[in-house]
Scaffold this motif. Structure first.
Motif, mmCIF file in Angstrom:
data_model
loop_
_atom_site.group_PDB
_atom_site.id
_atom_site.type_symbol
_atom_site.label_atom_id
_atom_site.label_comp_id
_atom_site.label_asym_id
_atom_site.label_seq_id
_atom_site.Cartn_x
_atom_site.Cartn_y
_atom_site.Cartn_z
ATOM 1 N N MET A 1 0.849 -1.196 0.000
ATOM 2 C CA MET A 1 0.000 0.000 0.000
ATOM 3 C C MET A 1 0.885 1.247 0.000
ATOM 4 O O MET A 1 1.850 1.337 0.759
ATOM 5 C CB MET A 1 -0.910 0.011 1.238
ATOM 6 N N THR A 2 0.568 2.223 -0.843
ATOM 7 C CA THR A 2 1.338 3.459 -0.882
ATOM 8 C C THR A 2 0.951 4.373 0.275
ATOM 9 O O THR A 2 -0.092 4.193 0.920
ATOM 10 C CB THR A 2 1.113 4.209 -2.202
ATOM 11 N N ILE A 3 1.813 5.374 0.525
ATOM 12 C CA ILE A 3 1.515 6.344 1.574
ATOM 13 C C ILE A 3 0.209 7.067 1.270
ATOM 14 O O ILE A 3 -0.625 7.287 2.161
ATOM 15 C CB ILE A 3 2.673 7.355 1.704
ATOM 16 N N ASP A 4 0.022 7.439 0.006
ATOM 17 C CA ASP A 4 -1.192 8.155 -0.379
ATOM 18 C C ASP A 4 -2.430 7.291 -0.154
ATOM 19 O O ASP A 4 -3.448 7.769 0.366
ATOM 20 C CB ASP A 4 -1.098 8.594 -1.842
ATOM 21 N N GLU A 5 -2.358 6.017 -0.553
ATOM 22 C CA GLU A 5 -3.502 5.120 -0.360
ATOM 23 C C GLU A 5 -3.823 4.959 1.117
ATOM 24 O O GLU A 5 -4.997 4.981 1.525
ATOM 25 C CB GLU A 5 -3.193 3.757 -0.990
ATOM 26 N N TRP A 6 -2.787 4.791 1.923
ATOM 27 C CA TRP A 6 -3.001 4.639 3.359
ATOM 28 C C TRP A 6 -3.684 5.877 3.936
ATOM 29 O O TRP A 6 -4.626 5.788 4.746
ATOM 30 C CB TRP A 6 -1.664 4.400 4.065
ATOM 31 N N SER A 7 -3.217 7.060 3.537
ATOM 32 C CA SER A 7 -3.759 8.318 4.073
ATOM 33 C C SER A 7 -5.214 8.504 3.675
ATOM 34 O O SER A 7 -6.023 9.005 4.459
ATOM 35 C CB SER A 7 -2.912 9.495 3.586
ATOM 36 N N ARG A 8 -5.549 8.106 2.458
ATOM 37 C CA ARG A 8 -6.947 8.264 2.015
ATOM 38 C C ARG A 8 -7.864 7.290 2.743
ATOM 39 O O ARG A 8 -9.011 7.633 3.055
ATOM 40 C CB ARG A 8 -7.040 8.102 0.502
ATOM 41 N N GLN A 9 -7.382 6.086 3.011
ATOM 42 C CA GLN A 9 -8.188 5.144 3.783
ATOM 43 C C GLN A 9 -8.404 5.631 5.216
ATOM 44 O O GLN A 9 -9.421 5.322 5.837
ATOM 45 C CB GLN A 9 -7.516 3.769 3.802
ATOM 46 N N ALA A 307 11.169 18.505 1.149
ATOM 47 C CA ALA A 307 9.708 18.391 1.134
ATOM 48 C C ALA A 307 9.174 18.481 -0.291
ATOM 49 O O ALA A 307 8.226 17.768 -0.661
ATOM 50 C CB ALA A 307 9.101 19.487 2.007
ATOM 51 N N GLN A 308 9.753 19.358 -1.097
ATOM 52 C CA GLN A 308 9.343 19.458 -2.500
ATOM 53 C C GLN A 308 9.552 18.133 -3.228
ATOM 54 O O GLN A 308 8.696 17.705 -4.015
ATOM 55 C CB GLN A 308 10.140 20.551 -3.209
ATOM 56 N N ILE A 343 2.458 23.162 7.565
ATOM 57 C CA ILE A 343 2.313 21.752 7.183
ATOM 58 C C ILE A 343 0.852 21.313 7.278
ATOM 59 O O ILE A 343 0.447 20.319 6.694
ATOM 60 C CB ILE A 343 3.173 20.873 8.115
ATOM 61 N N GLY A 344 0.041 22.090 7.990
ATOM 62 C CA GLY A 344 -1.326 21.678 8.313
ATOM 63 C C GLY A 344 -2.345 21.843 7.205
ATOM 64 O O GLY A 344 -2.065 21.628 6.027
ATOM 65 N N ALA A 345 -3.523 22.274 7.591
ATOM 66 C CA ALA A 345 -4.705 22.224 6.721
ATOM 67 C C ALA A 345 -4.601 23.140 5.511
ATOM 68 O O ALA A 345 -3.890 24.144 5.506
ATOM 69 C CB ALA A 345 -5.941 22.586 7.536
ATOM 70 N N VAL A 346 -5.395 22.800 4.501
ATOM 71 C CA VAL A 346 -5.634 23.672 3.351
ATOM 72 C C VAL A 346 -7.058 24.205 3.494
ATOM 73 O O VAL A 346 -8.009 23.444 3.650
ATOM 74 C CB VAL A 346 -5.480 22.917 2.022
ATOM 75 N N GLY A 347 -7.198 25.512 3.474
ATOM 76 C CA GLY A 347 -8.501 26.146 3.635
ATOM 77 C C GLY A 347 -8.308 27.640 3.746
ATOM 78 O O GLY A 347 -7.450 28.211 3.082
ATOM 79 N N ASP A 348 -9.102 28.266 4.615
ATOM 80 C CA ASP A 348 -9.007 29.721 4.755
ATOM 81 C C ASP A 348 -9.794 30.145 5.997
ATOM 82 O O ASP A 348 -10.506 29.354 6.609
ATOM 83 C CB ASP A 348 -9.583 30.405 3.514
ATOM 84 N N THR A 366 -1.183 14.836 5.070
ATOM 85 C CA THR A 366 -0.709 13.785 5.977
ATOM 86 C C THR A 366 0.350 12.946 5.291
ATOM 87 O O THR A 366 1.386 12.605 5.886
ATOM 88 C CB THR A 366 -1.893 12.911 6.434
ATOM 89 N N ALA A 367 0.107 12.602 4.027
ATOM 90 C CA ALA A 367 1.081 11.814 3.266
ATOM 91 C C ALA A 367 2.392 12.579 3.097
ATOM 92 O O ALA A 367 3.475 11.980 3.128
ATOM 93 C CB ALA A 367 0.499 11.463 1.898
ATOM 94 N N LEU A 368 2.313 13.912 2.944
ATOM 95 C CA LEU A 368 3.527 14.715 2.819
ATOM 96 C C LEU A 368 4.374 14.577 4.080
ATOM 97 O O LEU A 368 5.593 14.390 4.012
ATOM 98 C CB LEU A 368 3.163 16.178 2.588
ATOM 99 N N THR A 369 3.741 14.660 5.236
ATOM 100 C CA THR A 369 4.482 14.547 6.499
ATOM 101 C C THR A 369 5.085 13.154 6.650
ATOM 102 O O THR A 369 6.260 13.013 7.032
ATOM 103 C CB THR A 369 3.559 14.855 7.687
ATOM 104 N N ILE A 370 4.308 12.139 6.348
ATOM 105 C CA ILE A 370 4.826 10.764 6.445
ATOM 106 C C ILE A 370 6.055 10.616 5.551
ATOM 107 O O ILE A 370 7.098 10.090 5.968
ATOM 108 C CB ILE A 370 3.735 9.751 6.048
#
Length: 377
Positions: A1-9, A307-308, A343-348, A366-370
């Protein structure tokens, strides 16, 4: 399982955890509420991560306590994950502004600044361990006085960042961009003392403090230099006891933001040189520089490139931004240590009634931090 898949689950459970934290109000000036909020946060971390290898709680006095939780890694070194649990919202705000998710947007007091980030930090550690990824040790630090300048937690934040591979601050992003530059903040009060007198019977006997302050406000505001990244805002003013009295006392509250350390010296000289035209009037200035500027030091620049690279490998583009607001990341940056903020939320809508988080971005952050913490191994 990829990091992205894990984070979405993990997203549904993360949303439940965010709701849990938002529904425990944590106004910066409500000690009882802060105590409840930190208990909820500690319980959440223990539930998702198990008991820490080390737990330290620092007394916050009349402010929120500081909690440090350390979890061992599989590689040398340690990474600091930093976030504040206090909010600007007075206790009782939830009554007419409850937590809600609608059409992919999550709202509620503190959801953007910064309870979503707290949950992302906890779940990033869970992901590192659950996916079996190599990673340094992790120290979670939660403080309850950031919104009022971190008067108690600053030394603990600075101490926790010393010797780490990186410090990641889970403040909200700027439309997805990490905050690699922040302005320093100075909070000052100018007090003018005059001579009271009856405005009609004996006006010449008075030395009006309000009149004197009015002239000084113009000089204070003129200290702003936007071309140098310096802004000066007189946001509070008060004084006097009646219309027919020459005011004996007047005060103003000033917020100063600077991008350059040299500007702090110039502003200090401005305040030191404030004098009234009337010799009967005295001027005093109190306050301090609450946070130094956060400027991109070489270790932080290298960390951002890392991070990039992680974001690119995960299939998206990560950008950086400079902002006028300050955070605890300013303290770490001023020590010359590697730190990334936002590093946190996207919003406003931080500190506003339109505060919200875009739910679809939570797994990505979350996947970025992992990925980043694992890369540091």
């Amino acid at each position: 399982m990829t990091i992205d898949e894990w984070s979405r689950q993990a997203l549904p459970a993360m949303l439940d955890d965010i709701r849990t934290l938002v529904e425990v109000e944590t106004h910066s000036h409500d000690k009882a509420a802060l105590r409840r909020g930190l208990a909820a946060l500690r319980d959440l971390a223990a539930e998702r991560l198990g008991p820490p290898a080390e737990e330290t709680r620092h007394d916050g006095g009349r402010y929120g306590d500081v909690l440090e939780l350390r979890y061992p890694g599989t590689a040398p070194g340690e990474v600091l994950l930093l976030g504040h649990y206090d909010t600007v919202w007075p206790t009782g705000t939830l009554v007419d502004w409850p937590f809600a998710i609608e059409d992919g947007t999550m709202t509620g007091p503190g959801v953007f600044d910064m309870k979503t980030g707290l949950v992302q930090a906890i779940w990033a550690v869970r992901g590192l361990r659950g996916l079996g990824l190599p990673h340094p040790g992790v120290r979670l630090l939660f403080n309850g006085d950031e919104e009022i300048g971190s008067p108690v937690s600053r030394p603990h934040v600075e101490a926790a960042s010393e010797g780490t591979l990186a410090s990641l601050v889970f403040e909200a992003s700027l439309r997805g961009a990490l905050k690699t530059s922040r302005k320093g903040v100075g909070l000052f009060d100018v007090t003018v003392t005059g001579v009271e007198a009856h405005a009609g019977l004996d006006p010449a006997a008075g030395a009006n403090a309000i009149h004197a302050l009015a002239g000084l406000v113009t000089r204070i505001a003129a200290g702003g230099a936007p071309e140098r990244g310096t802004t000066v805002n007189v946001g509070l003013i008060s004084g006097g006891t009646g219309r027919n009295v020459a005011a004996g006392l007047a005060t103003c509250g000033v917020d100063v933001r600077v991008s350059d350390f040299a500007e702090m010296t110039r502003i200090d000289a401005l305040f030191a040189g404030l004098e009234a035209d009337d010799p009967r009037v005295t001027v005093s200035v109190t306050g301090e520089w609450n946070r130094p500027p956060m400027t991109p030091n070489p270790p932080s620049q290298r960390l951002f490139k890392e991070a990039q690279a992680v974001a690119t490998a995960q299939g998206w583009t990560l950008e950086e931004a400079a902002v006028g607001g300050a955070s605890d990341g300013n303290f770490i940056s001023a020590l010359g240590l590697p730190v990334l903020d936002g590093i946190g939320a996207v919003g406003d809508g931080a500190h506003a009634r339109h505060e919200h988080v875009l739910v679809d971005h939570i797994p990505e952050r979350t996947a970025l931090t992992i990925g980043l913490v694992s890369a540091l191994a």
